[in-house]
Enzyme design. Structure first.
Site, short mmCIF file in Angstrom:
data_model
loop_
_atom_site.label_atom_id
_atom_site.label_comp_id
_atom_site.label_asym_id
_atom_site.label_seq_id
_atom_site.Cartn_x
_atom_site.Cartn_y
_atom_site.Cartn_z
N CYS A 183 -6.24 54.71 -53.63
CA CYS A 183 -5.65 53.72 -52.72
C CYS A 183 -6.28 53.93 -51.35
O CYS A 183 -6.50 55.08 -50.93
CB CYS A 183 -4.14 53.92 -52.65
SG CYS A 183 -3.32 52.91 -51.40
N HIS A 185 -5.15 53.87 -48.45
CA HIS A 185 -4.37 54.60 -47.46
C HIS A 185 -4.29 56.12 -47.71
O HIS A 185 -3.94 56.86 -46.81
CB HIS A 185 -2.94 54.07 -47.42
CG HIS A 185 -2.80 52.70 -46.82
ND1 HIS A 185 -3.61 51.65 -47.16
CD2 HIS A 185 -1.90 52.21 -45.92
CE1 HIS A 185 -3.24 50.57 -46.48
NE2 HIS A 185 -2.20 50.88 -45.72
#
Ligand code: I24
Ligand code: DGL
Length: 264
Positions: A183, A185
């Site tokens: 991901c 993030h």
């Protein structure tokens, strides 16, 4: 070839890929679209994510890009094949580079994947890992708390360490020597994730690996820009240009950024 490379993401998370591109490919012009108005993609249906991703890709095609990078794991997971079959320029996603790097790193053939619900449910990382290493054991874990944690700005805090610890609880007792940050993030939580995992687990950031793929595609398809001056990126957001600019200046450590609005 001085046409820009297009980069798309559900929001600002894809700036983790842009940061690596600016370091490794400073002379390549970049046009970025972040779909902040409809972020996050992680909890959305595949149909929605495919529609939104195609809208961004179409907008960039109209701007004359030479290559497209889908910097969002969730969008790569569900929309990469469709986008690839629709356009003539090369399209690079973030999943295969991360999967390949993990397969290279692992000694035990046991790999953990951390990602949004949409990415885990798609099975795209599981498929990509098995394509390169059919005997791999995979522990795939959705971590839906992690994106809101980063976006709340508390990702450096001790509290974030506790959220990460609880989120990764189900991996305790599982065997693996390599973990993929699947991901955009999660690189911001890397220290917390490292601390929550057993000592010695190797952590793979898809963003880093993707830039190697971009470099290879530029060479193989003869798309490199040979002009030798840095070109500042142009950013489009479907959300607030002010908020986007704040995060981009901070994360990319630059003094100014050309941030424009795009409507979908
Ligand atoms: N980090 C992200 N998204 C945010 C955020 C953040 N707010 C603070 N920080 N907000 O993603 C998302 C919603 N916004 C986006 C812009 O338009 C309006 C809506 C992670 C970014 C990774 C590059 C924390 C923060 C920051 C600066 C740099 C990095 C960072 F403020 F994580
Ligand atoms: N960019 C997304 C990803 O990499 C994370 C944020 C979201 O859920 O949209 O999966």
């Amino acid at each position: 070839m001085d046409a820009p490379i297009g980069v798309i993401d559900s929001g600002v998370g894809g700036l983790t890929v842009v940061k690596r591109m600016l370091e490794s490919l400073p002379n390549e012009p970049i046009i970025y679209i972040g779909d902040d108005a409809r972020c996050p993609y992680g909890p959305r249906t595949p149909e929605e994510v495919i529609t939104f991703t195609m809208e961004m890709a179409n907008a960039l095609q109209a701007m004359g890009i030479k290559m497209l990078v889908i910097a969002c794991n969730t969008a790569t997971a569900v929309a990469l094949d469709k986008v690839r079959s629709h356009f003539t320029f090369p399209v690079i996603g973030v999943i295969d580079p991360g999967a390949r790097a993990a397969v290279k790193e692992t000694d035990s053939r046991k790999i953990a994947v951390l990602a949004t619900s949409g990415t885990i449910q798609s099975g795209a990382y599981q498929q990509a890992i098995h394509d390169h290493l059919p005997t791999a054991t995979i522990h795939a874990l959705a971590c839906p708390e992690f994106v809101p944690l980063v976006e709340s700005g508390q990702y450096k805090s001790a509290y974030a360490g506790n959220v990460v610890q609880s989120g990764l609880q189900s991996l305790v007792g599982k065997e693996f020597d390599t973990a993929i940050l699947g991901c955009t993030h999660y690189p911001l939580l890397k220290n917390h994730i490292q601390n929550a995992l057993p000592e010695g687990v190797k952590i793979i950031s898809s963003a880093v690996e993707t830039v190697h793929d971009i470099e290879k595609t530029l060479r193989d398809c003869n798309l490199k820009n040979y002009a030798s001056h840095a070109v500042p990126p142009v950013f489009f957001t479907s959300g607030s240009t002010m908020h986007f600019r704040e995060i981009a200046l901070d994360w990319l450590a630059i003094d100014e950024a050309d941030v424009r609005t795009i409507a979908f």
